[in-house]
Scaffold this active site. Sequence first.
Site, PDB file in Angstrom:
ATOM      1  N   HIS A   9      19.611  13.580  75.630  1.00  0.00           N
ATOM      2  CA  HIS A   9      20.453  13.781  74.448  1.00  0.00           C
ATOM      3  C   HIS A   9      21.919  13.395  74.666  1.00  0.00           C
ATOM      4  CE1 HIS A   9      21.463  17.466  76.634  1.00  0.00           C
ATOM      5  NE2 HIS A   9      22.540  17.551  75.889  1.00  0.00           N
ATOM      6  N   ARG A  10      22.332  13.170  75.904  1.00  0.00           N
ATOM      7  CA  ARG A  10      23.753  12.898  76.154  1.00  0.00           C
ATOM      8  C   ARG A  10      24.137  11.504  75.670  1.00  0.00           C
ATOM      9  NH1 ARG A  10      26.166  16.963  78.564  1.00  0.00           N
ATOM     10  NH2 ARG A  10      24.840  18.455  79.665  1.00  0.00           N
TER      11      ARG A  10
END
Length: 363
Positions: free
Chosen positions: A209-210
Site C-alpha cells: 500500500h505504500r
Amino acid sequence: MILTIIAGARPNFMKIAPIIHAVQKAQAAGKNISYRLVHTGQHYDKNMSNTFFEELNIPKPDVNLGIGGGTQAEQTAGIMIAFEKELLQNPTDLVVVVGDVTSTMACSIVAKKLHIKVAHVEAGIRSWDLTMPEEINRMVTDVLSDYYFTTSEVANINLKNAGVESKRIFFVGNVMIDTLIANMDRLNKPEIFDLLKLKEKEYLMLTLHRPANVDESGKLKALISEIVNNVQGLPVIFPIHPRTAKIFSELRIQADNLYIVEPMGYLEFNYMVKRSKAVITDSGGITEETTVMGIPCITLRNNTERPETCIIGTNELIGTTLGVIKPILDKLFSGNWKKGSIPELWDGKTSDRIIDIFLGLQL
C-alpha cells in the site's frame, strides 16, 4: 484518574483495545480509573463498523469527531478544532495517544496547548525517513509527550538520544501483540481458504500500500510479476488495499497463481498469515505479528521503524528494487530462513503494565 484515549485509524483500535480491557480490569479491582474513548473519524471504511468492534471486543467510542479525508493539513486542522471542543467539554487528567497516525499528532498538540499531560504508547520508534507522514507524526508527538511507553530497547535509545529523561520512559512491550495473543484462539477461517483449496504452508500472503510501491503503475506491475513468477507456482493471496486497487485495475496482470481478494477482517487475515508459508508486505505492523507467529516475512521497503523484527524476529528488509526479489524467495524455498524469536516483553501483558504505571503517576 480520567483518561481520554484517542484512536483515529483502524490500527489504532487494535492498540487501544487491550488498554481499555486493562482499565476495565483495574476498575473491577476497585481502582480509581476511568476512560473516554475518542474516535477522530480520520479513517472510515465498512470494516470500521459494529462488526469490527464486536470482532475484537472493542467498546464503541464515546464520541466520533467525524473528521473524514482531505489533505494532511485539512485533516490535522479538522481534528485539532474538534478535539479542542471535546476536551473543553469533557475535562481529563491524561490524554493517551497510540501509534503514529495524524490523529496521534494532532490530539497531542491540542492537549499540550490546554496544559493536559500526554502519554504516547509506541513511542520512540523511528524509520528516519521524513518522506513518510507517519515519521513526522511520531517525531512531533514525542517532542510533546510527558510519558513514553516503548516496545523495544531501540526505541528507548532513540528517545534518550533526543534528550528525553529516563524517568519518563517506560519499556512495557507491544500492545499490538496483546491483541494478537488475546485473539489467537479466535482466528476465523475466511471462505477463500476452502474456495481456493489452500493448504497450510503452501501459499503466500501479499500486502502492498505504500506510495513508493504502488503509485507508479509500471513499478507495481513489475513487482507483482516478479513475485508471482518466483514462488514455484504457489498461490499468492493479495487482499488489496483500496489505494492499490485503483491502480491495479489498470495493470491487466495475468497470473494463474495470483488471487486478488477484498480486504479481510483482523481475525480472518491473521488466520491466513498464521498458516502461510510467508508474507510479503510493506506494512510495519504485520512484521510484528509475523515475528510472534514465527512466519517468514519479506518487507519491500528501504527502512523500517521496527528493526527488532529483523534483528530478533523473522523479518527481512530487502528494499524495493526488482533484483532483490528472486534471491530472497530462493532463500525462502531453500529452507534456510532464520527461525527468529520473540522480542522482550512481547508477552500479551503490555497493557496491564501500562495501566499499573498510570495508576502510579502523580498528575
